[in-house]
Design a protein around this motif. Structure first.
Motif, PDB file in Angstrom:
ATOM      1  N   LEU A  71       0.812  -1.214   0.000  1.00 57.83           N
ATOM      2  CA  LEU A  71       0.000   0.000   0.000  1.00 57.83           C
ATOM      3  C   LEU A  71       0.851   1.273   0.000  1.00 57.83           C
ATOM      4  N   GLY A  72       2.144   1.136   0.197  1.00 56.42           N
ATOM      5  CA  GLY A  72       3.033   2.291   0.202  1.00 56.42           C
ATOM      6  C   GLY A  72       3.036   3.052   1.517  1.00 56.42           C
ATOM      7  N   ILE A  73       2.622   2.379   2.555  1.00 54.45           N
ATOM      8  CA  ILE A  73       2.609   3.018   3.878  1.00 54.45           C
ATOM      9  C   ILE A  73       4.000   2.849   4.495  1.00 54.45           C
ATOM     10  N   THR A  74       4.658   3.996   4.701  1.00 50.91           N
ATOM     11  CA  THR A  74       5.999   3.979   5.291  1.00 50.91           C
ATOM     12  C   THR A  74       5.909   4.397   6.758  1.00 50.91           C
ATOM     13  N   PRO A  75       6.948   4.110   7.503  1.00 50.87           N
ATOM     14  CA  PRO A  75       6.945   4.558   8.910  1.00 50.87           C
ATOM     15  C   PRO A  75       6.788   6.077   9.024  1.00 50.87           C
ATOM     16  N   LEU A  76       7.372   6.827   8.082  1.00 54.33           N
ATOM     17  CA  LEU A  76       7.261   8.283   8.122  1.00 54.33           C
ATOM     18  C   LEU A  76       5.819   8.726   7.881  1.00 54.33           C
ATOM     19  N   SER A  77       5.151   8.111   6.926  1.00 49.76           N
ATOM     20  CA  SER A  77       3.755   8.488   6.675  1.00 49.76           C
ATOM     21  C   SER A  77       2.868   8.105   7.859  1.00 49.76           C
ATOM     22  N   GLU A  78       3.173   6.987   8.497  1.00 53.74           N
ATOM     23  CA  GLU A  78       2.421   6.601   9.696  1.00 53.74           C
ATOM     24  C   GLU A  78       2.620   7.616  10.816  1.00 53.74           C
ATOM     25  N   LEU A  79       3.855   8.070  10.973  1.00 56.63           N
ATOM     26  CA  LEU A  79       4.158   9.059  11.999  1.00 56.63           C
ATOM     27  C   LEU A  79       3.395  10.351  11.727  1.00 56.63           C
ATOM     28  N   ARG A  80       3.405  10.793  10.466  1.00 60.05           N
ATOM     29  CA  ARG A  80       2.664  12.004  10.110  1.00 60.05           C
ATOM     30  C   ARG A  80       1.175  11.841  10.422  1.00 60.05           C
ATOM     31  N   GLN A  81       0.633  10.699  10.050  1.00 64.40           N
ATOM     32  CA  GLN A  81      -0.784  10.447  10.277  1.00 64.40           C
ATOM     33  C   GLN A  81      -1.096  10.439  11.777  1.00 64.40           C
ATOM     34  N   ASN A  82      -0.239   9.808  12.556  1.00 64.98           N
ATOM     35  CA  ASN A  82      -0.446   9.762  14.007  1.00 64.98           C
ATOM     36  C   ASN A  82      -0.353  11.156  14.626  1.00 64.98           C
ATOM     37  N   LEU A  83       0.632  11.943  14.167  1.00 63.16           N
ATOM     38  CA  LEU A  83       0.765  13.301  14.689  1.00 63.16           C
ATOM     39  C   LEU A  83      -0.441  14.147  14.307  1.00 63.16           C
ATOM     40  N   SER A  84      -0.893  14.001  13.081  1.00 66.72           N
ATOM     41  CA  SER A  84      -2.058  14.755  12.624  1.00 66.72           C
ATOM     42  C   SER A  84      -3.293  14.372  13.433  1.00 66.72           C
ATOM     43  N   ARG A  85      -3.482  13.103  13.640  1.00 68.99           N
ATOM     44  CA  ARG A  85      -4.625  12.619  14.419  1.00 68.99           C
ATOM     45  C   ARG A  85      -4.529  13.123  15.858  1.00 68.99           C
ATOM     46  N   GLY A  86      -3.335  13.072  16.429  1.00 68.79           N
ATOM     47  CA  GLY A  86      -3.138  13.548  17.806  1.00 68.79           C
ATOM     48  C   GLY A  86      -3.401  15.041  17.925  1.00 68.79           C
ATOM     49  N   TRP A  87      -2.927  15.822  16.939  1.00 65.41           N
ATOM     50  CA  TRP A  87      -3.144  17.267  16.950  1.00 65.41           C
ATOM     51  C   TRP A  87      -4.640  17.577  16.844  1.00 65.41           C
ATOM     52  N   ASN A  88      -5.310  16.854  15.957  1.00 64.69           N
ATOM     53  CA  ASN A  88      -6.749  17.046  15.782  1.00 64.69           C
ATOM     54  C   ASN A  88      -7.498  16.690  17.067  1.00 64.69           C
ATOM     55  N   ASP A  89      -7.121  15.582  17.683  1.00 62.74           N
ATOM     56  CA  ASP A  89      -7.756  15.176  18.939  1.00 62.74           C
ATOM     57  C   ASP A  89      -7.545  16.220  20.032  1.00 62.74           C
ATOM     58  N   MET A  90      -6.332  16.769  20.064  1.00 61.82           N
ATOM     59  CA  MET A  90      -6.023  17.761  21.079  1.00 61.82           C
ATOM     60  C   MET A  90      -6.846  19.030  20.850  1.00 61.82           C
ATOM     61  N   GLN A  91      -6.967  19.457  19.584  1.00 66.44           N
ATOM     62  CA  GLN A  91      -7.713  20.685  19.299  1.00 66.44           C
ATOM     63  C   GLN A  91      -9.202  20.542  19.595  1.00 66.44           C
ATOM     64  N   TYR A  96      -8.308  22.073  25.639  1.00 66.71           N
ATOM     65  CA  TYR A  96      -7.664  22.928  24.642  1.00 66.71           C
ATOM     66  C   TYR A  96      -8.559  24.119  24.316  1.00 66.71           C
ATOM     67  N   LYS A  97      -9.850  23.851  24.131  1.00 68.88           N
ATOM     68  CA  LYS A  97     -10.777  24.932  23.792  1.00 68.88           C
ATOM     69  C   LYS A  97     -10.839  25.967  24.914  1.00 68.88           C
ATOM     70  N   LYS A  98     -10.920  25.504  26.160  1.00 66.19           N
ATOM     71  CA  LYS A  98     -10.980  26.428  27.288  1.00 66.19           C
ATOM     72  C   LYS A  98      -9.695  27.243  27.396  1.00 66.19           C
ATOM     73  N   THR A  99      -8.556  26.576  27.219  1.00 65.03           N
ATOM     74  CA  THR A  99      -7.276  27.270  27.294  1.00 65.03           C
ATOM     75  C   THR A  99      -7.166  28.293  26.177  1.00 65.03           C
ATOM     76  N   SER A 100      -7.571  27.924  24.985  1.00 58.89           N
ATOM     77  CA  SER A 100      -7.521  28.834  23.849  1.00 58.89           C
ATOM     78  C   SER A 100      -8.396  30.054  24.087  1.00 58.89           C
ATOM     79  N   GLU A 101      -9.600  29.838  24.591  1.00 61.86           N
ATOM     80  CA  GLU A 101     -10.502  30.953  24.890  1.00 61.86           C
ATOM     81  C   GLU A 101      -9.908  31.855  25.969  1.00 61.86           C
TER      82      GLU A 101
END
Length: 189
Positions: A71-91, A96-101
């Protein structure tokens, strides 16, 4: 035996009699021979199951790796996907919303405070500039500057720069309403 009861920390080595007593004590005396055999059988079965599970897991990990590679899934692409998912979850988290406000509100209040401070300082400088003491000081500075310009600019004076400054200082001293200066020109070096 009475010698042996002296204390817990004896310096004498174990005697042959002591070793026989220790070997006679059976720590597993609560387990029957049948129970031991059942336990050994269960232990053997568990070891076989563990071996089988390890083989199955290794096979599945190999297949997992092959599919990812195809499928062409590399460790780097997995890391990016995990970081993106983690960032989205955090936002999207409540914290996060209360702190941002809170930070946004604090930033707005700080900006308003600095704006008010700048306005207050400008007003103070305006008030100070319009005060009689500042106007008097300003007039004295202007008169001193014009005296210096006239002394330096006049072609017939022939005086040195020090003489011009001295005469400007004397003129300024004469303009002050309370002349507390004394002539100390004789005392200066």
């Amino acid at each position: 035996m009475e010698q042996r009861q002296q204390g817990l920390l004896e310096k004498e080595p174990l005697q042959e009699v002591d070793e026989d007593m220790v070997s006679e004590v059976d720590l597993n005396n609560t387990i029957t021979q049948e129970e031991k055999e059942e336990m050994h059988n269960e232990l053997t079965k568990l070891e076989e199951e563990i071996t089988t599970l390890k083989q199955v897991l290794a096979s599945k990990e190999k297949r997992h790796s092959e599919l990812k590679q195809r499928l062409g899934i590399t460790p780097l692409s997995e890391l990016r996907q995990n970081l993106s998912r983690g960032w989205n979850d955090m936002q999207t988290s409540t914290a996060y919303k209360k702190t941002s406000e809170t930070l946004s509100t604090a930033g707005q209040k700080t900006s308003a405070a600095f704006s008010n401070l700048g306005t207050a300082i400008s007003r103070r400088f305006g008030d100070m500039r319009n005060s009689p003491s500042f106007k008097s000081f300003e007039e004295k500075v202007e008169s001193t500057v014009s005296n210096i310009k006239s002394k330096v600019g006049s072609s017939g004076s022939g005086g040195s720069f020090e003489e011009v400054l001295s005469s400007a200082a004397q003129a300024s001293a004469q303009d002050t309403p309370t002349n507390t200066l004394t002539d100390n020109s004789e005392h200066t070096c």
